[in-house]
Structures are given as C-alpha cells and as structure tokens.
Scaffold this motif. Structure first.
Motif, PDB file in Angstrom:
ATOM      1  N   GLU A   1       0.955  -1.120   0.009  1.00  0.00           N
ATOM      2  CA  GLU A   1      -0.098  -0.102  -0.005  1.00  0.00           C
ATOM      3  C   GLU A   1       0.866   1.353   0.034  1.00  0.00           C
ATOM      4  OE1 GLU A   1      -2.359  -0.008   3.398  1.00  0.00           O
ATOM      5  OE2 GLU A   1      -1.044   1.076   4.687  1.00  0.00           O
TER       6      GLU A   1
ATOM      7  N   LYS B   1       0.419   4.926   1.214  1.00  0.00           N
ATOM      8  CA  LYS B   1      -0.601   5.710   2.102  1.00  0.00           C
ATOM      9  C   LYS B   1      -0.296   7.210   2.220  1.00  0.00           C
ATOM     10  CE  LYS B   1      -3.057   5.184   6.519  1.00  0.00           C
ATOM     11  NZ  LYS B   1      -3.382   4.302   7.738  1.00  0.00           N
TER      12      LYS B   1
ATOM     13  N   THR C   1      -5.298   6.250   0.369  1.00  0.00           N
ATOM     14  CA  THR C   1      -4.570   4.874   0.542  1.00  0.00           C
ATOM     15  C   THR C   1      -4.710   4.192  -0.846  1.00  0.00           C
ATOM     16  OG1 THR C   1      -4.815   4.654   2.828  1.00  0.00           O
ATOM     17  CG2 THR C   1      -4.087   2.659   1.702  1.00  0.00           C
TER      18      THR C   1
ATOM     19  N   THR D   1      -3.814   0.694  -3.024  1.00  0.00           N
ATOM     20  CA  THR D   1      -3.446  -0.415  -3.063  1.00  0.00           C
ATOM     21  C   THR D   1      -3.189  -1.220  -4.380  1.00  0.00           C
ATOM     22  OG1 THR D   1      -5.834  -1.026  -2.809  1.00  0.00           O
ATOM     23  CG2 THR D   1      -4.772  -0.952  -0.785  1.00  0.00           C
ATOM     24  N   SER D   2      -2.866  -2.485  -4.403  1.00  0.00           N
ATOM     25  CA  SER D   2      -2.547  -3.154  -5.725  1.00  0.00           C
ATOM     26  C   SER D   2      -3.560  -2.803  -6.694  1.00  0.00           C
ATOM     27  CB  SER D   2      -2.328  -4.588  -5.466  1.00  0.00           C
ATOM     28  OG  SER D   2      -0.974  -4.455  -4.623  1.00  0.00           O
TER      29      SER D   2
ATOM     30  N   ASP E   1       4.320   0.898   2.379  1.00  0.00           N
ATOM     31  CA  ASP E   1       4.432   0.041   3.460  1.00  0.00           C
ATOM     32  C   ASP E   1       4.805   0.407   4.889  1.00  0.00           C
ATOM     33  OD1 ASP E   1       3.132  -1.828   1.641  1.00  0.00           O
ATOM     34  OD2 ASP E   1       4.955  -2.854   1.023  1.00  0.00           O
TER      35      ASP E   1
ATOM     36  N   ILE F   1       0.881  -1.209  -7.828  1.00  0.00           N
ATOM     37  CA  ILE F   1       0.244  -0.036  -7.808  1.00  0.00           C
ATOM     38  C   ILE F   1       0.240   0.743  -9.048  1.00  0.00           C
ATOM     39  CG2 ILE F   1      -0.292   2.183  -6.653  1.00  0.00           C
ATOM     40  CD1 ILE F   1       0.428   0.665  -3.990  1.00  0.00           C
TER      41      ILE F   1
END
Length: 295
Positions: free
Chosen positions: A2, A4, A24, A26-27, A61, A183
């Motif tokens: 992730e 963020k 956030t 994510t993939s 991460d 991402i």
C-alpha cells in the motif's frame, strides 16, 4: 502493498494546489480524474518524491518515502506530462541511458529494452532520434522509460496523449496485466482509458479528493440523470443553448440522437440510460473540455 497518503498539502505563495489529501492506494490500477487545475499533477509529483509537500507525508508499506530515498526510487516509475531527453538521443540510446540511471543491471538492460520496444511497437524506430518521432511515438518512449526498472509503483500523467485508438487499447491491456501485485496510478482526461481497467478511481477537485470508489460505485450518484432522445436537426442549436449535451449523432431524415445530463427529462420522449464514468466526469466538471484536459 500500500501507498498511504496522509494529510498531504502543497501551497505556492497564495495558492493551495493540494489541500489536505488523504488516500490509500493498494494493488491494481487507479484512475485519478479531475479538471485542469484540480491539483493532479502536483499530487503525482509529490508521490514521485520530486516535490516536497508543505504538510503531510506519504508512506510505502509503513515507511516514509522521503526517508527511504534511493530505495523508494528503485521501485518507482514515473511518466510526467513532458519527459526530458537530448535531441541527439535515439530511442535505444535514451532507454539505455535511463536504464543506467535507474541502476538496471547491465545483463538485464538489453532484454528489458527489447521487451518494451516490442510491446509498445517501437522496435522499428529504435535507431531513430526521438526528436523526429511523432507525438504518439514519443509518448510510447516515455512509457517505456517509466517501466524499465519493473516498478512496484507506476505513476503516469496523461500516458495515452497522442496515441491512436488501437494503441490505446493495447496500452490498456498491457497495463491491466502489468498491474497485478503493483500499484498503477493513471491521471487522464480520456476517461475510457481507465473506465474498464481501473480497480478504483479517485476524483480530485479544487485540490481535494472528493470521492473514491469503483466505476460502478461512483456512477451511481448520477443514475437517472443521463438521458437520450432524438430531435430534429434544426432544433439542435436551441437545445445546445440550454442543455448539457454530451454526445450527438446524426440520423436519417434530418434527425439527431442526443445524450444529455439533467436532473429531469427536458425533452418529450427522453429516456434514462445507464451512466458511464465520462458522464460522471462531465457532471462534476461541467466546464471540462475533454480535448484539452490533463493538468
């Protein structure tokens, strides 16, 4: 995995370009949509760690990307609106130069370059100078350089500008496959480029993220607001003055089929139709010109 973004802001003297953004990622593929001046490019430059935020931070991460430094850059790929190159560079020379800057191992450089040249249909022009290429080919060279280091995070600003429809389809398919366990953030005014491949979309307006969701989730807010009907061609000018017509198509017998946005039916015989992401974009940004957007 992730990325963020926490309370990120960027101010330039008396202007706030990005205003307390939290998001956030994510993939998967993410679309970043917004009109000119919404702050998209500034946000992407901060994600790329080439612009320092006024406030807030970005974490990969759990690690601050600014503190990660080189380690972050090694897993990051970026295509800005305008990428720089020497006018003397051929396509192959440029990609070899960028591979060296990205610390791509020498033993892997040729394989990766040839693979990207093949996928992006640039093999036939690899020995031509970039300055002599068409706009679409230059854009494909930019995409190739962004992907040389097989990035875990790929951010692209208007990646399909100048590409023809067939090239855009190939690009979408390639990115959709590439995004597995990565991402990918794409800012574009060609909404169809993200409508069918984006896992989620973030909508940016006046420096803020105003909505986040899948395409299906986002378009629900304009259900019952997209209409279609057929009108006499002679009446088109009259309706264009008072309606938000987003598509029109000439029909037989001097008729025109139109698609328009409205809270209610404005023309007798109009029927509601399923909204698309482009409809939502034009609903949120009524002054947007889809032929010129991109900042």
């Amino acid at each position: 995995m992730e990325l963020k973004i926490e309370h990120l802001s960027k101010r330039f003297k008396d202007k706030t370009a990005v205003d307390d953004v939290s998001l956030t990622l994510t993939s998967g593929v993410w679309g970043l949509l917004g009109a000119n001046g919404a702050g998209k490019t500034t946000l992407m430059r901060m994600i790329a760690d080439i612009m320092v935020p006024t406030n807030g931070a970005i974490y990969y991460d759990g690690q601050d990307i600014h503190e990660m430094g080189k380690a972050y850059r090694e897993l990051f790929g970026f295509l800005p609106q305008d990428f720089g190159y020497s006018r003397d560079f051929t396509v192959k020379d440029y990609l070899e130069y960028m591979a060296a800057l990205k610390d791509v191992p020498a033993r892997e450089t040729s394989r990766k370059i040839n693979h990207l040249l093949d996928i992006l249909t640039l093999s036939d022009v690899k020995r031509k100078k970039i300055a002599k290429l068409s706009g679409g080919m230059k854009r494909r060279v930019g995409i190739a350089q962004a992907m040389l280091n097989d990035p875990k995070i790929l951010v692209m600003d208007e990646p399909t500008a100048g590409l023809d429809p067939g090239e855009r389809v190939r690009f979408r398919n390639f990115i959709s496959e590439f995004s597995h366990d990565r991402i990918v953030l794409i800012s574009t005014h060609i909404v169809s480029d993200v409508e069918y491949i984006a896992t989620r979309n973030a909508i940016m307006k006046d420096g803020k993220i105003v909505d986040v969701g899948t395409t299906d989730e986002l378009v629900k807010q304009i259900e019952g607001k997209v209409w279609t009907c057929t009108i006499p061609a002679r009446d088109l000018d009259k309706y264009e003055m008072r309606l938000r017509i987003i598509n029109q198509r000439g029909e037989d017998n001097n008729q025109v089929s139109i698609r328009y946005l409205s809270d209610k039916s404005e023309i007798e015989g109009s029927i509601t139709i399923s909204p698309r992401l482009e409809d939502l974009y034009l609903w949120l940004f009524p002054q947007a010109d889809l032929s010129k957007e991109g900042n």
